[in-house]
Design a protein around this motif. Sequence first.
Motif, PDB file in Angstrom:
ATOM      1  N   PHE A  46      12.540   7.543  -4.627  1.00 53.42           N
ATOM      2  CA  PHE A  46      11.760   8.770  -4.390  1.00 53.42           C
ATOM      3  C   PHE A  46      11.201   8.799  -2.972  1.00 53.42           C
ATOM      4  CE2 PHE A  46      11.668   8.054  -8.906  1.00 53.42           C
ATOM      5  CZ  PHE A  46      11.812   9.327  -9.439  1.00 53.42           C
ATOM      6  N   VAL A  47      11.292   9.978  -2.359  1.00 55.53           N
ATOM      7  CA  VAL A  47      10.614  10.210  -1.080  1.00 55.53           C
ATOM      8  C   VAL A  47       9.835  11.512  -1.218  1.00 55.53           C
ATOM      9  CG1 VAL A  47      10.869  10.506   1.414  1.00 55.53           C
ATOM     10  CG2 VAL A  47      12.522   9.098   0.164  1.00 55.53           C
ATOM     11  N   PHE A  48       8.547  11.474  -0.863  1.00 51.78           N
ATOM     12  CA  PHE A  48       7.678  12.635  -1.059  1.00 51.78           C
ATOM     13  C   PHE A  48       7.208  13.204   0.280  1.00 51.78           C
ATOM     14  CE2 PHE A  48       7.109   9.694  -4.599  1.00 51.78           C
ATOM     15  CZ  PHE A  48       7.372  10.513  -5.684  1.00 51.78           C
ATOM     16  N   GLN A  49       6.658  14.410   0.200  1.00 52.59           N
ATOM     17  CA  GLN A  49       6.164  15.072   1.415  1.00 52.59           C
ATOM     18  C   GLN A  49       5.007  14.290   2.057  1.00 52.59           C
ATOM     19  OE1 GLN A  49       5.006  19.134   0.761  1.00 52.59           O
ATOM     20  NE2 GLN A  49       4.394  19.448   2.883  1.00 52.59           N
ATOM     21  N   PHE A  50       4.123  13.770   1.201  1.00 53.30           N
ATOM     22  CA  PHE A  50       2.945  13.086   1.733  1.00 53.30           C
ATOM     23  C   PHE A  50       3.056  11.565   1.587  1.00 53.30           C
ATOM     24  CE2 PHE A  50       1.529  17.427   0.885  1.00 53.30           C
ATOM     25  CZ  PHE A  50       1.108  17.769   2.163  1.00 53.30           C
ATOM     26  N   PHE A  51       4.274  11.059   1.651  1.00 54.47           N
ATOM     27  CA  PHE A  51       4.610   9.638   1.788  1.00 54.47           C
ATOM     28  C   PHE A  51       4.250   8.798   0.560  1.00 54.47           C
ATOM     29  CE2 PHE A  51       2.644  11.015   6.016  1.00 54.47           C
ATOM     30  CZ  PHE A  51       3.736  11.783   6.362  1.00 54.47           C
ATOM     31  N   ASN A  52       3.033   9.002   0.018  1.00 51.09           N
ATOM     32  CA  ASN A  52       2.623   8.299  -1.203  1.00 51.09           C
ATOM     33  C   ASN A  52       2.730   6.781  -1.124  1.00 51.09           C
ATOM     34  OD1 ASN A  52       2.542  10.964  -1.912  1.00 51.09           O
ATOM     35  ND2 ASN A  52       3.400  10.689  -3.950  1.00 51.09           N
ATOM     36  N   LEU A  53       2.426   6.223   0.030  1.00 47.02           N
ATOM     37  CA  LEU A  53       2.323   4.769   0.112  1.00 47.02           C
ATOM     38  C   LEU A  53       0.977   4.353  -0.472  1.00 47.02           C
ATOM     39  CD1 LEU A  53       3.708   4.426   3.732  1.00 47.02           C
ATOM     40  CD2 LEU A  53       4.918   3.871   1.610  1.00 47.02           C
ATOM     41  N   ILE A  54       0.911   3.147  -0.979  1.00 47.24           N
ATOM     42  CA  ILE A  54      -0.342   2.698  -1.601  1.00 47.24           C
ATOM     43  C   ILE A  54      -1.233   2.097  -0.516  1.00 47.24           C
ATOM     44  CG2 ILE A  54      -1.337   1.110  -3.294  1.00 47.24           C
ATOM     45  CD1 ILE A  54       1.237   1.573  -4.938  1.00 47.24           C
ATOM     46  N   PRO A  55      -2.418   2.721  -0.282  1.00 43.78           N
ATOM     47  CA  PRO A  55      -3.219   2.363   0.888  1.00 43.78           C
ATOM     48  C   PRO A  55      -3.814   0.964   0.822  1.00 43.78           C
ATOM     49  CG  PRO A  55      -4.361   3.984  -0.481  1.00 43.78           C
ATOM     50  CD  PRO A  55      -2.991   3.840  -1.050  1.00 43.78           C
ATOM     51  N   THR A  56      -3.942   0.416  -0.384  1.00 45.47           N
ATOM     52  CA  THR A  56      -4.563  -0.911  -0.513  1.00 45.47           C
ATOM     53  C   THR A  56      -3.530  -2.039  -0.443  1.00 45.47           C
ATOM     54  OG1 THR A  56      -4.419  -0.618  -2.897  1.00 45.47           O
ATOM     55  CG2 THR A  56      -6.529  -0.095  -1.864  1.00 45.47           C
ATOM     56  N   LEU A  57      -2.256  -1.675  -0.245  1.00 44.23           N
ATOM     57  CA  LEU A  57      -1.216  -2.687  -0.068  1.00 44.23           C
ATOM     58  C   LEU A  57      -0.675  -2.600   1.355  1.00 44.23           C
ATOM     59  CD1 LEU A  57       0.888  -2.203  -3.358  1.00 44.23           C
ATOM     60  CD2 LEU A  57      -0.937  -3.869  -2.924  1.00 44.23           C
ATOM     61  N   THR A  58      -0.305  -3.737   1.921  1.00 47.37           N
ATOM     62  CA  THR A  58       0.312  -3.712   3.254  1.00 47.37           C
ATOM     63  C   THR A  58       1.686  -3.051   3.156  1.00 47.37           C
ATOM     64  OG1 THR A  58       1.481  -5.800   2.962  1.00 47.37           O
ATOM     65  CG2 THR A  58      -0.780  -5.923   3.837  1.00 47.37           C
ATOM     66  N   VAL A  59       2.252  -2.790   4.325  1.00 49.41           N
ATOM     67  CA  VAL A  59       3.591  -2.208   4.388  1.00 49.41           C
ATOM     68  C   VAL A  59       4.581  -3.049   3.571  1.00 49.41           C
ATOM     69  CG1 VAL A  59       5.535  -1.884   5.969  1.00 49.41           C
ATOM     70  CG2 VAL A  59       3.265  -0.991   6.566  1.00 49.41           C
ATOM     71  N   GLU A  60       4.562  -4.349   3.800  1.00 42.74           N
ATOM     72  CA  GLU A  60       5.507  -5.217   3.090  1.00 42.74           C
ATOM     73  C   GLU A  60       5.241  -5.196   1.581  1.00 42.74           C
ATOM     74  OE1 GLU A  60       5.378  -9.499   3.779  1.00 42.74           O
ATOM     75  OE2 GLU A  60       7.564  -9.564   3.605  1.00 42.74           O
ATOM     76  N   GLU A  61       3.957  -5.238   1.212  1.00 42.69           N
ATOM     77  CA  GLU A  61       3.624  -5.216  -0.224  1.00 42.69           C
ATOM     78  C   GLU A  61       4.049  -3.913  -0.881  1.00 42.69           C
ATOM     79  OE1 GLU A  61      -0.269  -8.188   0.118  1.00 42.69           O
ATOM     80  OE2 GLU A  61      -0.548  -6.026   0.158  1.00 42.69           O
ATOM     81  N   ASN A  62       3.938  -2.801  -0.131  1.00 37.83           N
ATOM     82  CA  ASN A  62       4.420  -1.523  -0.662  1.00 37.83           C
ATOM     83  C   ASN A  62       5.908  -1.607  -0.998  1.00 37.83           C
ATOM     84  OD1 ASN A  62       2.869   1.269  -0.740  1.00 37.83           O
ATOM     85  ND2 ASN A  62       1.831  -0.024   0.772  1.00 37.83           N
ATOM     86  N   LEU A  63       6.674  -2.214  -0.096  1.00 37.31           N
ATOM     87  CA  LEU A  63       8.116  -2.315  -0.313  1.00 37.31           C
ATOM     88  C   LEU A  63       8.455  -3.244  -1.478  1.00 37.31           C
ATOM     89  CD1 LEU A  63       8.580  -0.812   2.374  1.00 37.31           C
ATOM     90  CD2 LEU A  63      10.491  -2.362   2.737  1.00 37.31           C
TER      91      LEU A  63
END
Length: 248
Positions: free
Chosen positions: A91-108
């Motif tokens: 999934f890819v969304f308009q507002f990115f929807n990354l989890i702010p409390t996880l680092t970039v790597e943890e999000n992945l």
Amino acid sequence: MVQPIVRLAGLGRSFPEGGGLRSVLDGVDLSLPAGQFTALLGPSGSGKSTLLNLVSGIDRPDTGVVEVAGVALHDLSERERTLFRRDRLGFVFQFFNLIPTLTVEENLLLPFELRGGVTPRQRERARELLDRVGLVDRLNSWPDLLSGGEQQRIAVARALVHKPQLVLADEPTGNLDRDTGEVVLDLLDELLRPLGTSLLCVTHAPEVARRMDQVLIIRDRKVVRLEAGDENGMPGQSAEVASGGERG
Ligand SMILES: Nc1ncnc2c1ncn2[C@@H]1O[C@H](COP(=O)(O)OP(=O)(O)OP(=O)(O)O)[C@@H](O)[C@H]1O
Ligand SMILES: [Mg+2]
């Protein structure tokens, strides 16, 4: 014949409104060839996000059948649908929807964590993808500190880390300037095409639709193909949009 990645037959969805029901999609028939990029257009409120939610099994139709990669979603239990979504879809969304409390790597790595733990091979794959999107040096950053374009490149990497068969994107460039949007589309091309991954991309932007193999539009609660010279497609853009599908 190659199995379509998405097949919809007789699909209908209504929502309660003012004590009655308002039909959003009605009798939608659709077959998306595996490996192709499809744009889905339509005015605001026409049911684009509703259709994506039905394809992903997040929502269930009132009538009709949804098949993804040959699997009829109504044959799956709620839990099986969740697993199906997690394993086969990105999934890819308009507002990115990354989890702010996880680092970039943890999000992945989150999809793998949810499967019970990250293997060294998976960590390697995540870093490889971060490298491909040009952000491997940001793996310990917090998503909120990145620019919109950077966040969306991370989101693309996250959508692909588990090698899904189908990526569903809801206005992936809707919150980016045109050049940054182009970068994100380039990445989708570079990363999905070699693996034969299919893309269904909701968009309002003619320049996005032009890069897809086919362009569909929701009209009168049905999904129709936007053909060359279609006057009612995107005002002033329809011919250009419809002739954009010669790649691949
Ligand atoms: N869960 C829901 N309950 C009630 N109505 C809903 C629900 N989901 C969607 N709708 C209605 O269905 C219609 C289609 O909504 P949808 O979000 O699919 O539109 P869209 O084409 O994605 O629009 P946009 O371009 O603005 O994102 C809208 O009128 C919306 O209010
Ligand atoms: Mg929407």
